[in-house]
Design a protein around this motif. Structure first.
Motif, PDB file in Angstrom:
ATOM      1  N   LEU A 318       0.830  -1.205   0.000  1.00 38.76           N
ATOM      2  CA  LEU A 318       0.000   0.000   0.000  1.00 38.76           C
ATOM      3  C   LEU A 318       0.865   1.256   0.000  1.00 38.76           C
ATOM      4  N   ALA A 319       1.996   1.209   0.703  1.00 36.62           N
ATOM      5  CA  ALA A 319       2.898   2.356   0.728  1.00 36.62           C
ATOM      6  C   ALA A 319       3.508   2.603  -0.644  1.00 36.62           C
ATOM      7  N   VAL A 320       3.809   1.536  -1.380  1.00 41.45           N
ATOM      8  CA  VAL A 320       4.360   1.696  -2.732  1.00 41.45           C
ATOM      9  C   VAL A 320       3.328   2.361  -3.639  1.00 41.45           C
ATOM     10  N   PHE A 321       2.080   1.909  -3.562  1.00 36.47           N
ATOM     11  CA  PHE A 321       1.038   2.536  -4.368  1.00 36.47           C
ATOM     12  C   PHE A 321       0.804   3.979  -3.936  1.00 36.47           C
ATOM     13  N   ALA A 322       0.923   4.255  -2.649  1.00 34.83           N
ATOM     14  CA  ALA A 322       0.752   5.626  -2.170  1.00 34.83           C
ATOM     15  C   ALA A 322       1.840   6.532  -2.731  1.00 34.83           C
ATOM     16  N   ARG A 323       3.049   6.001  -2.795  1.00 35.51           N
ATOM     17  CA  ARG A 323       4.161   6.805  -3.356  1.00 35.51           C
ATOM     18  C   ARG A 323       3.915   7.086  -4.834  1.00 35.51           C
ATOM     19  N   ILE A 324       3.385   6.105  -5.547  1.00 41.03           N
ATOM     20  CA  ILE A 324       3.058   6.314  -6.959  1.00 41.03           C
ATOM     21  C   ILE A 324       1.942   7.350  -7.091  1.00 41.03           C
ATOM     22  N   CYS A 325       0.954   7.299  -6.212  1.00 43.64           N
ATOM     23  CA  CYS A 325      -0.184   8.232  -6.260  1.00 43.64           C
ATOM     24  C   CYS A 325       0.273   9.671  -6.072  1.00 43.64           C
ATOM     25  N   THR A 326       1.127   9.907  -5.084  1.00 39.54           N
ATOM     26  CA  THR A 326       1.564  11.275  -4.837  1.00 39.54           C
ATOM     27  C   THR A 326       2.352  11.829  -6.026  1.00 39.54           C
ATOM     28  N   ALA A 327       3.126  10.968  -6.674  1.00 39.15           N
ATOM     29  CA  ALA A 327       3.842  11.414  -7.878  1.00 39.15           C
ATOM     30  C   ALA A 327       2.871  11.714  -9.013  1.00 39.15           C
ATOM     31  N   HIS A 332      -0.800  15.707 -12.143  1.00 38.98           N
ATOM     32  CA  HIS A 332      -2.204  16.000 -12.451  1.00 38.98           C
ATOM     33  C   HIS A 332      -2.866  16.588 -11.199  1.00 38.98           C
ATOM     34  N   PRO A 333      -2.539  17.830 -10.837  1.00 41.36           N
ATOM     35  CA  PRO A 333      -3.055  18.421  -9.590  1.00 41.36           C
ATOM     36  C   PRO A 333      -4.564  18.660  -9.600  1.00 41.36           C
ATOM     37  N   GLU A 334      -5.206  18.562 -10.750  1.00 41.39           N
ATOM     38  CA  GLU A 334      -6.664  18.752 -10.800  1.00 41.39           C
ATOM     39  C   GLU A 334      -7.394  17.758  -9.900  1.00 41.39           C
ATOM     40  N   LEU A 335      -6.800  16.563  -9.726  1.00 40.31           N
ATOM     41  CA  LEU A 335      -7.462  15.518  -8.952  1.00 40.31           C
ATOM     42  C   LEU A 335      -7.225  15.645  -7.452  1.00 40.31           C
ATOM     43  N   ASN A 336      -6.340  16.543  -7.055  1.00 41.01           N
ATOM     44  CA  ASN A 336      -6.131  16.821  -5.631  1.00 41.01           C
ATOM     45  C   ASN A 336      -6.806  18.152  -5.310  1.00 41.01           C
ATOM     46  N   VAL A 463     -14.193  18.637 -11.927  1.00 38.96           N
ATOM     47  CA  VAL A 463     -12.844  19.180 -11.770  1.00 38.96           C
ATOM     48  C   VAL A 463     -11.958  18.894 -12.967  1.00 38.96           C
ATOM     49  N   CYS A 464     -12.305  17.897 -13.776  1.00 37.93           N
ATOM     50  CA  CYS A 464     -11.489  17.582 -14.938  1.00 37.93           C
ATOM     51  C   CYS A 464     -12.295  16.741 -15.908  1.00 37.93           C
ATOM     52  N   ASP A 465     -11.758  16.564 -17.100  1.00 34.83           N
ATOM     53  CA  ASP A 465     -12.383  15.727 -18.115  1.00 34.83           C
ATOM     54  C   ASP A 465     -11.683  14.364 -18.166  1.00 34.83           C
ATOM     55  N   THR A 468      -7.705  14.089 -18.551  1.00 39.41           N
ATOM     56  CA  THR A 468      -6.880  14.233 -17.343  1.00 39.41           C
ATOM     57  C   THR A 468      -6.942  12.973 -16.492  1.00 39.41           C
ATOM     58  N   ALA A 469      -8.152  12.449 -16.296  1.00 41.27           N
ATOM     59  CA  ALA A 469      -8.298  11.236 -15.495  1.00 41.27           C
ATOM     60  C   ALA A 469      -7.566  10.066 -16.139  1.00 41.27           C
ATOM     61  N   GLY A 470      -7.698   9.942 -17.473  1.00 42.49           N
ATOM     62  CA  GLY A 470      -6.992   8.869 -18.164  1.00 42.49           C
ATOM     63  C   GLY A 470      -5.490   9.022 -18.084  1.00 42.49           C
ATOM     64  N   GLY A 471      -4.990  10.271 -18.168  1.00 41.79           N
ATOM     65  CA  GLY A 471      -3.553  10.499 -18.046  1.00 41.79           C
ATOM     66  C   GLY A 471      -3.030  10.127 -16.675  1.00 41.79           C
ATOM     67  N   PHE A 472      -3.791  10.455 -15.626  1.00 38.27           N
ATOM     68  CA  PHE A 472      -3.402  10.085 -14.267  1.00 38.27           C
ATOM     69  C   PHE A 472      -3.328   8.567 -14.133  1.00 38.27           C
ATOM     70  N   LEU A 473      -4.369   7.873 -14.579  1.00 39.42           N
ATOM     71  CA  LEU A 473      -4.419   6.424 -14.410  1.00 39.42           C
ATOM     72  C   LEU A 473      -3.358   5.735 -15.254  1.00 39.42           C
ATOM     73  N   ARG A 474      -3.096   6.260 -16.445  1.00 40.01           N
ATOM     74  CA  ARG A 474      -2.083   5.655 -17.296  1.00 40.01           C
ATOM     75  C   ARG A 474      -0.688   5.803 -16.688  1.00 40.01           C
ATOM     76  N   TYR A 475      -0.423   6.964 -16.052  1.00 42.88           N
ATOM     77  CA  TYR A 475       0.860   7.153 -15.390  1.00 42.88           C
ATOM     78  C   TYR A 475       1.024   6.177 -14.226  1.00 42.88           C
TER      79      TYR A 475
END
Length: 490
Positions: A318-327, A332-336, A463-465, A468-475
């Motif tokens: 979970l910590a590894v995924f959290a580190r990926i999420c913050t990056a 994509h700051p629109e989602l925060n 907040v976004c289209d 943006t959401a697809g770019g976040f998830l793809r990253y």
């Protein structure tokens, strides 16, 4: 001569207006010290112990275990200056074992002021040594050294101390009704009271429970008068002999669902009630959408094994995924962000306060890791472990359950592949992680068995289209498949 002081349920913070008595920690006749915990209560946020600001002998308790009390309702009385229990007839206005019915409990008023109430003011001069004034939020005794003062914060849009906040205009509905408590909204909804027609008596026009109850009472008293209004005077009608007519047969009453054998009714209160109110509000206010993708997590699992094999503190998945999420949120700051309906703006937030869903015996809770963007994988692992244990033991504080800006939901621990979660209002997005299982996968042009995970992102479409959401998830998926991608952002 002993002075009998009344201790009321204090302001528990976070807009909470009532609490349920879970367990009494003292009995009538017990001697309590200043700031000694006397009762354990459960709010819509967490379970907390309430300390008593007086030292003396407990002469009465109000409310049995399982009773809900509003803020400001009497909890117990203490004879200050007494060394042994006094006669109950002289010290307590009601029997110690009398439970305070919920319906008869006084309606909560505005948050109690730091100063003493009249009952305490009369005793503060002579009992200052027995009173600390340090009772939770905004509640004090007569001790002058412990007085607290609330500072009213300026609105975000006018605050010069938060230049990192980015606001964008957004089209939406009219501003929200000034109501903090979901319990007040539920009470109004159940009785058909329109909150927009009420004028709140709380601070800054805040609508309180007493305002809604008064509106309900006014509606109940006006309804009979409208039905029984006298008809205008007319000429008397001729008297006719009554005609006997058979009374219509009563229609068979439908059986109530709760009257059937085996039906169980579970009150929606405490943590379960808070979750229900928050999810309902999210579904009602947020136009959410979900996108998902399968990712090859074989390399990510190998990288985690290598980090843990190197020694030091163990790093959780979970910590590894959290580190990926913050990056990913940095890109994509629109989602925060969150949506301010009153100002019709999108508020982008500079810090990532990462919430994570945790299932406990008391229900689903979402503890929050503060400033997750500044933490290492080791620090995230330690904080996840600490908050999870606190959630299971019921010791999470209201501050540890609020203020999140983005939520991570690892539903793979339940053995499921995918989900479309409900956004944790007022956040703008949630990343879901399914189970990691071996599946056939095309790797480097050949069919192979790889460790595959399904990732889903539910986001607020205001907040976004989708781009943006697809770019976040793809990253996120790219970092899962090739952890070296993450190194370029560190």
């Amino acid at each position: 001569m002993a002075q009998v002081l009344e201790f009321k349920l204090p302001d528990l913070g976070e807009g909470l207006t009532e609490a349920e008595i879970v367990r009494w920690l003292v009995s009538v006749g017990d001697v309590v010290a200043v700031d000694q915990p006397v009762v354990e209560v459960e709010t819509a946020k967490a379970m907390v112990e309430v300390p008593c600001p007086y030292g003396g002998v407990v002469t009465a308790r109000y409310g049995e275990e399982g009773t809900e009390l509003p803020v400001g309702a009497p909890l117990l009385t203490v004879a200050v200056g007494a060394s042994e229990p006094s006669d109950a007839s002289d010290t307590a206005p009601a029997p110690a074992t009398a439970a305070t019915p919920r319906a008869a409990a006084p309606a909560p008023a505005a948050a109690p002021a730091p100063g003493p109430t009249p009952a305490r003011a009369s005793a503060s001069a002579s009992a200052s040594d027995e009173a600390s004034g340090n009772v939770l939020v905004g509640y004090g005794t007569g001790a002058p050294a412990a007085r607290r003062r609330r500072v009213r914060r300026a609105p975000l849009s006018a605050s010069p101390a938060a230049p990192a906040l980015v606001r964008e205009p957004v089209n939406g509905a009219a501003g929200p009704v000034p109501v903090v408590s979901p319990l007040v909204r539920r009470l109004a909804r159940e009785h058909g009271v329109d909150l927009r027609g009420l004028t709140g008596t709380g601070r800054d026009g805040l609508i309180l429970r007493c305002d809604v109850e008064q509106a309900i009472h006014r509606g109940a008293t006006q309804a009979p008068s409208a039905v029984s209004a006298p008809a205008p005077a007319t000429a008397p009608a001729p008297v006719m002999a009554p005609t006997a007519s058979p009374a219509p047969a009563p229609a068979p009453a439908a059986a109530s669902p709760s009257a059937r054998p085996g039906v169980t009714r579970v009150p929606l209160r405490g943590v379960r009630g808070a979750v229900a109110d928050k999810l309902t509000r999210s579904r009602r206010e947020i136009p959410d959408a979900t996108c998902w993708v399968d990712a090859d997590a074989t390399e990510l699992l190998a990288a985690r094994r290598a980090m843990n094999a190197a020694g030091g503190a163990k790093i959780s998945l979970l910590a590894v995924f959290a580190r990926i999420c913050t990056a990913a949120l940095a890109r994509h700051p629109e989602l925060n962000s969150t949506v301010d309906l009153a100002a019709r703006e999108i508020v982008r937030l500079p810090e990532v306060h990462l919430g994570f869903a945790a299932q406990t015996d008391r229900g689903l809770v979402v503890p929050v890791v503060r400033d997750a963007q500044a933490r290492s994988a080791e620090s995230l692992s330690a904080e996840f472990a600490r908050l999870t244990e606190a959630g299971r033991s019921g010791t999470l504080t209201p501050g540890e359950l609020t203020g999140g800006t983005f939520t991570l939901n690892n539903y793979g621990v339940f053995g499921v592949d995918g989900s479309t979660p409900i956004i944790n209002h007022p956040e703008a997005a949630m990343l879901g992680i399914g189970r990691i299982v071996p599946k056939p996968w095309v790797h480097e042009g050949e069919l192979a068995v790889r460790q595959v995970v399904q990732l889903s992102l539910t986001f607020d479409h205001r907040v976004c289209d989708g781009g943006t959401a697809g770019g976040f998830l793809r990253y996120v998926a790219d970092c899962v498949e090739q952890p070296a991608v993450l190194l370029r952002t560190l």
